[in-house]
Design a protein around this motif. Structure first.
Motif, PDB file in Angstrom:
ATOM      1  N   THR A 121     -11.656  -7.241 -27.015  1.00 31.72           N
ATOM      2  CA  THR A 121     -10.405  -7.056 -27.764  1.00 31.72           C
ATOM      3  C   THR A 121      -9.177  -7.567 -26.994  1.00 31.72           C
ATOM      4  OG1 THR A 121     -10.257  -4.836 -26.844  1.00 31.72           O
ATOM      5  CG2 THR A 121     -11.267  -5.038 -29.027  1.00 31.72           C
ATOM      6  N   MET A 122      -9.419  -8.310 -25.934  1.00 31.70           N
ATOM      7  CA  MET A 122      -8.299  -8.814 -25.125  1.00 31.70           C
ATOM      8  C   MET A 122      -7.521  -9.868 -25.901  1.00 31.70           C
ATOM      9  SD  MET A 122      -8.515 -10.115 -21.189  1.00 31.70           S
ATOM     10  CE  MET A 122      -7.151 -10.975 -20.371  1.00 31.70           C
ATOM     11  N   GLY A 123      -6.210  -9.808 -25.837  1.00 37.29           N
ATOM     12  CA  GLY A 123      -5.352 -10.765 -26.531  1.00 37.29           C
ATOM     13  C   GLY A 123      -5.609 -12.177 -26.021  1.00 37.29           C
ATOM     14  N   LEU A 137      -7.407   5.465 -12.381  1.00 37.38           N
ATOM     15  CA  LEU A 137      -6.237   4.645 -12.057  1.00 37.38           C
ATOM     16  C   LEU A 137      -6.466   3.705 -10.874  1.00 37.38           C
ATOM     17  CD1 LEU A 137      -3.485   7.397 -12.420  1.00 37.38           C
ATOM     18  CD2 LEU A 137      -4.050   5.597 -14.062  1.00 37.38           C
ATOM     19  N   ASP A 138      -7.642   3.762 -10.269  1.00 36.94           N
ATOM     20  CA  ASP A 138      -7.857   2.970  -9.056  1.00 36.94           C
ATOM     21  C   ASP A 138      -8.344   1.545  -9.322  1.00 36.94           C
ATOM     22  OD1 ASP A 138     -10.214   3.925 -10.022  1.00 36.94           O
ATOM     23  OD2 ASP A 138     -11.064   4.461  -8.071  1.00 36.94           O
ATOM     24  N   LYS A 139      -8.644   1.238 -10.593  1.00 38.01           N
ATOM     25  CA  LYS A 139      -9.042  -0.132 -10.936  1.00 38.01           C
ATOM     26  C   LYS A 139      -8.190  -0.640 -12.089  1.00 38.01           C
ATOM     27  CE  LYS A 139     -13.598   0.506 -11.192  1.00 38.01           C
ATOM     28  NZ  LYS A 139     -15.027   0.267 -11.389  1.00 38.01           N
ATOM     29  N   MET A 140      -7.975  -1.947 -12.133  1.00 35.11           N
ATOM     30  CA  MET A 140      -7.235  -2.514 -13.253  1.00 35.11           C
ATOM     31  C   MET A 140      -8.109  -2.480 -14.512  1.00 35.11           C
ATOM     32  SD  MET A 140      -4.148  -3.344 -12.925  1.00 35.11           S
ATOM     33  CE  MET A 140      -3.328  -2.575 -11.539  1.00 35.11           C
ATOM     34  N   PRO A 141      -7.517  -2.051 -15.644  1.00 27.78           N
ATOM     35  CA  PRO A 141      -8.279  -1.877 -16.885  1.00 27.78           C
ATOM     36  C   PRO A 141      -8.884  -3.169 -17.434  1.00 27.78           C
ATOM     37  CG  PRO A 141      -6.148  -0.793 -17.023  1.00 27.78           C
ATOM     38  CD  PRO A 141      -6.123  -1.617 -15.787  1.00 27.78           C
ATOM     39  N   LYS A 142     -10.025  -2.984 -18.111  1.00 30.33           N
ATOM     40  CA  LYS A 142     -10.676  -4.083 -18.836  1.00 30.33           C
ATOM     41  C   LYS A 142     -11.030  -3.675 -20.261  1.00 30.33           C
ATOM     42  CE  LYS A 142     -12.444  -6.828 -14.987  1.00 30.33           C
ATOM     43  NZ  LYS A 142     -13.611  -7.458 -14.372  1.00 30.33           N
ATOM     44  N   ASN A 143     -10.211  -2.806 -20.851  1.00 25.39           N
ATOM     45  CA  ASN A 143     -10.326  -2.539 -22.286  1.00 25.39           C
ATOM     46  C   ASN A 143      -8.937  -2.168 -22.789  1.00 25.39           C
ATOM     47  OD1 ASN A 143      -9.983   0.518 -22.584  1.00 25.39           O
ATOM     48  ND2 ASN A 143     -11.576   0.395 -21.020  1.00 25.39           N
ATOM     49  N   THR A 144      -8.717  -2.295 -24.103  1.00 24.85           N
ATOM     50  CA  THR A 144      -7.366  -2.189 -24.652  1.00 24.85           C
ATOM     51  C   THR A 144      -6.757  -0.797 -24.464  1.00 24.85           C
ATOM     52  OG1 THR A 144      -7.852  -3.929 -26.244  1.00 24.85           O
ATOM     53  CG2 THR A 144      -5.966  -2.536 -26.741  1.00 24.85           C
TER      54      THR A 144
END
Lengths: 207, 207
Positions: free
Chosen positions: A72-74, B139-146
């Motif tokens: 769902t990434m833009g 919060l320790d990893k950058m997100p990979k879902n919306t």
């Protein structure tokens, strides 16, 4: 070659031959008025139907290596990531998207409110919070005045986090120049997404 | 003793004798319906005129050691700071105010959008961003879902910054319990401002 990045507020065109970019409003523009071939990305659901059946408008969505991103990434965020091999992209449009790329791999990112949405939202809470932002504020100390306290809450946390990784920062999107003073080490790259779109086109051998 | 913290959406009362707190809506409540003495703080300009001439409603604004704060600082933030000698106050109401106190001194703070304003603002940008928040996200990893990408941009940066100081965190305000999972080390203190108001009253020898 004509490229177009369709966002929530505008069609942003880039003519690679003339090296010229220009914008049309998302609400008013008729894509069928363009006769030549256009490679586009689109995150605006409201304009999707206007593009249907236009054979000269080629959606780059189908040519992305999706396994490197998430479903769902833009597509605008993906195009920005494709443009770099190492760094943080800050794309300041109606939302501010922040994405991390290391050694050519997407490593996650997040979606922050854009400048106009932030202004509107503070104003909506109380007239006392209807303050302009101080883009020149110092981020190394906690604020002791209202304008800086609002600016820090709205944008300072964001700028602080982006800097904390020690990666090159690429600032793009309509509000890039306005935000620049808060992102001191950033390079403003207004055409970054078009560079990414050209990479997608090359990889897919579309041109 | 009856205390009242008037915010943008409600009158929050605390009866120190009965040790009971309750709320009335800011738009509908008539302060003149209260006959006993009330010590209050107010950040809501819309209710100011209703309090005028009511002799039993005593505004604590005049009893604060203002030299320790700044002129336009919200009296609710000051009351929260007065309650502690060391720590970070996160007061999650229509705005989320964050204030730092070290060795009994206010060391600055900032004003973030509140939960409702954030939800409304994301929804206003695009239906694609009309997502609920994931208060349990890592919060320790950058997100990979919306959902996580929006939650991180809306609230993760804030929680991350608050934790980064290594100070005790006190979470108060109407959304304190909702936010708690993102502020893992925080103590939820629903009555923190009333503790601060009592300190102002004691210092000023009003009671």
């Amino acid at each position: 070659m004509l490229l177009c990045d369709i966002g929530n507020t505008s069609y942003h065109f880039y003519d690679t031959t003339a090296q010229r970019d220009y914008k049309e409003t998302a609400s008013g523009f008729e894509p069928k008025s363009v006769r030549e071939q256009v490679f586009y990305i689109n995150v605006n659901p409201a304009v999707g139907s206007r593009l249907e059946g236009l054979e000269n408008w080629i959606d780059l969505r189908g040519y992305v290596a999706w396994e490197r991103y998430y479903e769902t990434m833009g597509i605008d965020r993906i195009a920005a990531c494709e443009a770099l091999t190492e760094g943080v992209v800050v794309d300041a449009g109606s939302a501010i998207t922040v994405d991390f790329v290391r050694a050519g791999r997407f490593e996650g990112g997040f979606i922050h409110l854009g400048l106009s949405a932030l202004r509107h939202a503070y104003r909506g809470i109380s007239p006392k919070l209807d303050s302009s932002f101080n883009f020149d504020m110092q981020l190394d100390k906690m604020p002791k005045n209202t304008t800086d306290a609002i600016t820090y809450g709205a944008l300072g946390l964001l700028a602080d986090k982006v800097h904390s990784f020690g990666l090159p920062v690429y600032l793009t999107g309509g509000d890039a120049s306005t935000l620049k003073p808060l992102f001191q080490t950033a390079r403003v790259e207004p055409l970054l997404l078009f560079a990414g779109m050209q990479k997608i086109i090359q990889k897919a051998k579309l041109c």
